[in-house]
Design an enzyme around this catalytic site. Structure first.
Site, PDB file in Angstrom:
ATOM      1  N   HIS A  52      -3.411   9.834   1.458  1.00 45.74           N
ATOM      2  CA  HIS A  52      -4.225  10.730   2.273  1.00 45.74           C
ATOM      3  C   HIS A  52      -4.664  11.985   1.545  1.00 45.74           C
ATOM      4  O   HIS A  52      -5.734  12.509   1.783  1.00 45.74           O
ATOM      5  CB  HIS A  52      -3.522  11.046   3.597  1.00 45.74           C
ATOM      6  CG  HIS A  52      -4.036  10.155   4.652  1.00 45.74           C
ATOM      7  ND1 HIS A  52      -3.672   8.830   4.711  1.00 45.74           N
ATOM      8  CD2 HIS A  52      -4.972  10.342   5.600  1.00 45.74           C
ATOM      9  CE1 HIS A  52      -4.344   8.258   5.684  1.00 45.74           C
ATOM     10  NE2 HIS A  52      -5.127   9.153   6.245  1.00 45.74           N
ATOM     11  N   ARG A  77     -10.743   9.866  11.505  1.00 49.57           N
ATOM     12  CA  ARG A  77      -9.281   9.756  11.503  1.00 49.57           C
ATOM     13  C   ARG A  77      -8.718  10.909  12.330  1.00 49.57           C
ATOM     14  O   ARG A  77      -8.746  12.052  11.896  1.00 49.57           O
ATOM     15  CB  ARG A  77      -8.736   9.871  10.083  1.00 49.57           C
ATOM     16  CG  ARG A  77      -9.034   8.693   9.178  1.00 49.57           C
ATOM     17  CD  ARG A  77      -8.367   8.925   7.823  1.00 49.57           C
ATOM     18  NE  ARG A  77      -8.315   7.730   7.004  1.00 49.57           N
ATOM     19  CZ  ARG A  77      -9.184   7.445   6.037  1.00 49.57           C
ATOM     20  NH1 ARG A  77     -10.165   8.280   5.765  1.00 49.57           N
ATOM     21  NH2 ARG A  77      -9.058   6.335   5.335  1.00 49.57           N
ATOM     22  N   ARG A 137     -11.026   6.593  15.651  1.00 49.69           N
ATOM     23  CA  ARG A 137      -9.825   5.768  15.505  1.00 49.69           C
ATOM     24  C   ARG A 137      -8.661   6.445  16.199  1.00 49.69           C
ATOM     25  O   ARG A 137      -8.418   7.641  15.988  1.00 49.69           O
ATOM     26  CB  ARG A 137      -9.484   5.552  14.038  1.00 49.69           C
ATOM     27  CG  ARG A 137      -8.250   4.658  13.921  1.00 49.69           C
ATOM     28  CD  ARG A 137      -7.864   4.387  12.523  1.00 49.69           C
ATOM     29  NE  ARG A 137      -7.325   5.584  11.886  1.00 49.69           N
ATOM     30  CZ  ARG A 137      -6.981   5.618  10.618  1.00 49.69           C
ATOM     31  NH1 ARG A 137      -7.152   4.545   9.858  1.00 49.69           N
ATOM     32  NH2 ARG A 137      -6.492   6.708  10.084  1.00 49.69           N
ATOM     33  N   GLU A 151      -6.431  -4.746   9.111  1.00 47.54           N
ATOM     34  CA  GLU A 151      -5.763  -4.168   7.939  1.00 47.54           C
ATOM     35  C   GLU A 151      -4.375  -4.757   7.713  1.00 47.54           C
ATOM     36  O   GLU A 151      -3.632  -4.307   6.860  1.00 47.54           O
ATOM     37  CB  GLU A 151      -5.719  -2.645   8.026  1.00 47.54           C
ATOM     38  CG  GLU A 151      -5.238  -2.061   9.325  1.00 47.54           C
ATOM     39  CD  GLU A 151      -5.354  -0.526   9.357  1.00 47.54           C
ATOM     40  OE1 GLU A 151      -5.626   0.093   8.325  1.00 47.54           O
ATOM     41  OE2 GLU A 151      -5.137   0.025  10.441  1.00 47.54           O
ATOM     42  N   ASN A 196      -7.610  -0.262   2.557  1.00 42.49           N
ATOM     43  CA  ASN A 196      -6.493   0.477   1.953  1.00 42.49           C
ATOM     44  C   ASN A 196      -5.174  -0.161   2.357  1.00 42.49           C
ATOM     45  O   ASN A 196      -4.276  -0.367   1.540  1.00 42.49           O
ATOM     46  CB  ASN A 196      -6.494   1.936   2.409  1.00 42.49           C
ATOM     47  CG  ASN A 196      -7.824   2.610   2.177  1.00 42.49           C
ATOM     48  OD1 ASN A 196      -8.636   2.104   1.412  1.00 42.49           O
ATOM     49  ND2 ASN A 196      -8.066   3.726   2.837  1.00 42.49           N
ATOM     50  N   ASP A 197      -5.076  -0.462   3.646  1.00 45.44           N
ATOM     51  CA  ASP A 197      -3.852  -1.108   4.111  1.00 45.44           C
ATOM     52  C   ASP A 197      -3.892  -2.611   3.920  1.00 45.44           C
ATOM     53  O   ASP A 197      -2.871  -3.223   3.604  1.00 45.44           O
ATOM     54  CB  ASP A 197      -3.612  -0.770   5.589  1.00 45.44           C
ATOM     55  CG  ASP A 197      -3.003   0.608   5.736  1.00 45.44           C
ATOM     56  OD1 ASP A 197      -2.026   0.883   5.011  1.00 45.44           O
ATOM     57  OD2 ASP A 197      -3.510   1.413   6.517  1.00 45.44           O
ATOM     58  N   ARG A 242       0.740   1.732  -1.211  1.00 50.83           N
ATOM     59  CA  ARG A 242      -0.463   2.461  -1.605  1.00 50.83           C
ATOM     60  C   ARG A 242      -0.185   3.862  -2.117  1.00 50.83           C
ATOM     61  O   ARG A 242      -1.067   4.513  -2.674  1.00 50.83           O
ATOM     62  CB  ARG A 242      -1.457   2.512  -0.432  1.00 50.83           C
ATOM     63  CG  ARG A 242      -0.932   3.214   0.792  1.00 50.83           C
ATOM     64  CD  ARG A 242      -1.815   2.979   1.996  1.00 50.83           C
ATOM     65  NE  ARG A 242      -2.833   4.000   2.164  1.00 50.83           N
ATOM     66  CZ  ARG A 242      -3.595   4.128   3.253  1.00 50.83           C
ATOM     67  NH1 ARG A 242      -3.492   3.267   4.245  1.00 50.83           N
ATOM     68  NH2 ARG A 242      -4.479   5.075   3.336  1.00 50.83           N
ATOM     69  N   CYS A 258     -14.200   0.109   6.508  1.00 49.34           N
ATOM     70  CA  CYS A 258     -14.049   1.562   6.413  1.00 49.34           C
ATOM     71  C   CYS A 258     -12.965   1.969   5.418  1.00 49.34           C
ATOM     72  O   CYS A 258     -12.645   3.136   5.281  1.00 49.34           O
ATOM     73  CB  CYS A 258     -13.759   2.166   7.783  1.00 49.34           C
ATOM     74  SG  CYS A 258     -12.215   1.586   8.493  1.00 49.34           S
TER      75      CYS A 258
HETATM   76  C1  PEP Z   1      -7.529   1.647   5.644  1.00 43.05           C
HETATM   77  O1  PEP Z   1      -6.349   1.325   5.772  1.00 43.05           O
HETATM   78  O2  PEP Z   1      -8.316   1.081   4.852  1.00 43.05           O
HETATM   79  C2  PEP Z   1      -8.084   2.756   6.418  1.00 43.05           C
HETATM   80  C3  PEP Z   1      -9.373   3.025   6.414  1.00 43.05           C
HETATM   81  O3  PEP Z   1      -7.223   3.523   7.118  1.00 43.05           O
HETATM   82  P1  PEP Z   1      -6.242   4.625   6.497  1.00 43.05           P
HETATM   83  O4  PEP Z   1      -6.632   4.824   5.070  1.00 43.05           O
HETATM   84  O5  PEP Z   1      -6.431   5.834   7.325  1.00 43.05           O
HETATM   85  O6  PEP Z   1      -4.925   3.967   6.674  1.00 43.05           O
HETATM   86 MG    MG Z   2      -5.211   2.013   7.419  1.00 40.41          MG
END
Ligand code: PEP
Ligand code: MG
Length: 584
Positions: free
Chosen positions: A193, A300, A336, A435, A458-459, A469, A506
């Site tokens: 983040h 977010r 979200r 995800e 990302n997840d 991550r 996203c």
């Molecule tokens: C993701 O997981 O790709 C996502 C967009 O959400 P975050 O990065 O907030 O977990």
């Molecule tokens: Mg995520």
């Protein structure tokens, strides 16, 4: 001395050259000294003065900070200012100076230790956690007493490149963009983040630079290349000149991309791709538009919960979402719902420390177990939907029953609002984040229940490849072009098209220009990304035909390894966009 090169991960693009500010979070070491009776009065005065100075510093930060970032992040500062008026802390210290006859530093340290012990005995974890606030405030007073520099990024007054072991999202939010040229950390990765916040603020950053803090000192000259994740300490002349050239070329190229801002994201053969922005703060809506994005594909909302003592009320949710919707109008905002846990913030109510937070009570799992928190947010979103085009997105869905449960809850919320005569958008669309691999594999079962999917790569990559991550040791394995990941993307795309629902991405993958044509070829029509990436992706969209994108996607899908898939993508992109590829 010759230069030292550190290679990590590019966390936020851009090249900067400047002097290091080494953020040192170590505690101030103090010596408790006995004082004479005659000196007690002046010692008390010295302590009180340090408290006043600390208060002034915090008030000053609050003023500047509020102006730069909006009121949503003022709470932690309010709390800290209040602590400087706290009886236990201030009067407790004064009493110690008088009774024990020790100096302010020693008395304050003893007072904090005593308070910390009291906190440790508290059952309520949230209150227990406030111990850190007391310690941070006391640390500031101690630094003022000992004449040490305050370590707050909001207070940096010269242009610097911040180097730290780790930075919290709240640190990055407090950075003054005009002073912090860039930052580099030992911890973290592209999708942590902190990195995401850096990108949304447009500050170049590199992460995963192991042991860098022990090799630099404040004042050292460094080059930070956020495109490649490189930091060069004490560069020699040749490197320096080389990077100066690169920096100029990059700036020129960015200016060129700016010209695309008002042009549509349309392929050469007229296919429109919706390029949207990911945001965490209402203030960022304007930045998305400035970068040529149309609407918000991921808001977010965790940041609403950050740095505050109490959970946001329904009214606060409503006002924040209404604000975002009105700022974005006539374009849409995908809100979200709360995603806590993992590398994100822990809520006051998330009492238990979990051995595997990424696999634990995170996001929708937390919300379904904490109905009051979830309901307040849902009601806030529904109410705001009367003021703009809002869609809801649910994170971390792992299977159909979760979605069914959410829908029941939404039905309740709708009935309540109707009964109360509160207006909301009756056609409000809902989507789920894909995800978790189990959701990707059952996308066909989820599709009939929702209006759209949004893939959180990302997840999805983290869970598919079993790569934390936020762990710098495995960050190099984080690979969107792994056949397993691509197959899941294709499968989800297929389910979305069969189910005639929208398909968005996203996660960070959506903002990498190398993947844009592949994703278009795989059927993605909505790509939501960090704002800085929008012009780059737009450039790719405007340079291809759909037929080429489909061919590229086919080619990449046929590769047995990520290395070959990457080679195939790179050679396609180098042929088509030589200048763009020279920069990324
Ligand atoms: C993701 O997981 O790709 C996502 C967009 O959400 P975050 O990065 O907030 O977990
Ligand atoms: Mg995520």
């Amino acid at each position: 001395m010759s230069e030292t090169i550190f290679n990590g991960i590019g966390a936020s693009p851009g090249i900067v050259i400047g002097r290091v500010y080494l953020l040192d979070r170590k505690k101030v070491v103090v010596a408790g000294q006995r004082i004479e009776e005659v000196n007690v009065k002046s010692e008390v005065a010295r302590f009180k003065k340090a408290v006043e100075v600390s208060k002034g510093q915090l008030e000053d930060i609050r003023k500047r900070y509020t102006r730069d970032l909006g009121k949503s992040h003022r709470y932690i500062l309010d709390t800290h200012i209040m602590l400087l008026e706290d009886k236990m802390l201030v009067e407790g210290t004064v009493k110690r100076i008088k009774d024990v006859r020790i100096n302010s530093e020693g008395a304050l340290r003893e007072t904090i230790d005593a308070i910390a012990k009291k906190f440790d005995a508290i059952e309520d974890e949230y209150l227990r956690e406030r111990k850190h606030d007391v310690e941070q405030v006391a640390e500031r007073v101690l630094r003022n007493l000992t004449g040490k520099k305050q370590e707050s990024l909001a207070e940096i007054s010269e242009e610097v490149i911040v180097i730290a072991h780790d930075l919290a999202p709240s640190d990055t939010l407090m950075m003054r963009k005009d002073k912090v040229l860039g930052f580099a950390t030992e911890m973290g990765s592209r999708t942590s983040h902190t990195a995401i916040v850096a990108r949304s603020l447009g500050i170049p950053a590199a992460a995963g630079l192991e042991k860098i803090t022990s090799s630099v000192r404040t004042g050292d000259v460094v080059i930070l290349d956020g495109n490649h994740g490189t930091v060069i300490v004490d560069p020699d002349e040749q490197t320096f000149l080389d990077y100066l050239r690169r920096q100029q070329r990059y700036k020129y190229f960015e200016a060129e991309l700016d010209k695309l801002r008002d042009l549509p994201a349309e392929t050469l053969d007229g296919k429109r791709i919706h390029l949207q922005g990911n945001i965490e703060l209402p203030e960022e809506v304007a930045t998305v538009a400035r970068h040529g994005g149309v609407g918000i594909g991921l808001y977010r909302t965790e940041f609403l919960f950050l740095n505050r003592q109490h959970l946001p009320t329904e009214e606060q949710h409503y006002l924040a979402y209404r604000d975002v919707a009105e700022r974005a109008a006539p374009n849409e905002v995908v809100i979200r719902t709360l995603d806590v846990g993992g590398d994100k913030l822990a809520l006051p109510d998330q009492y238990e420390e979990e051995p595997n937070p990424a696999l634990g009570l995170r996001a929708i799992r937390f919300c379904l177990q904490n109905r009051d928190i979830f309901r307040a947010q849902l009601r806030g979103i529904f109410r705001a939907s009367a003021h703009g085009k809002i869609k809801i997105l649910y994170p971390m869905i792992s299977a159909l029953p979760e979605l069914q449960e959410i829908k029941r809850l939404m039905d309740d919320v709708r009935s309540e609002l109707r009964a109360e005569g509160v207006p909301f958008d009756e056609r409000l669309e809902i989507g789920v984040m894909i995800e978790i691999p189990s959701a990707a594999l059952t996308a066909d079962l989820l599709a009939p229940e929702v209006d759209f999917f949004s893939i959180g790569t990302n997840d999805l990559i983290q869970y598919t490849l079993a790569i934390d991550r936020t762990n710098e040791h495995v960050a190099f394995m984080y690979e969107p072009l792994e056949p397993a990941v691509l197959r899941l993307l294709q499968r989800v795309s297929h389910a979305a098209h069969e189910g005639k629902i929208g398909l968005a991405m996203c996660g960070e993958m959506a903002g990498d220009p190398l993947y844009a044509a592949i994703l278009m070829g795989l059927g993605f029509e909505y790509l939501s990304m960090n704002v800085a990436a929008i012009p780059w992706v737009k450039k790719v969209v405007r340079s291809v035909r759909m037929q080429d994108a489909v061919e590229l996607a086919d080619l990449v899908m046929r590769q047995p390894t990520a290395v070959l898939a990457r080679q195939a993508a790179l050679s396609f992109m180098h042929q088509r966009f030589p200048e763009l590829m020279a920069e990324i």
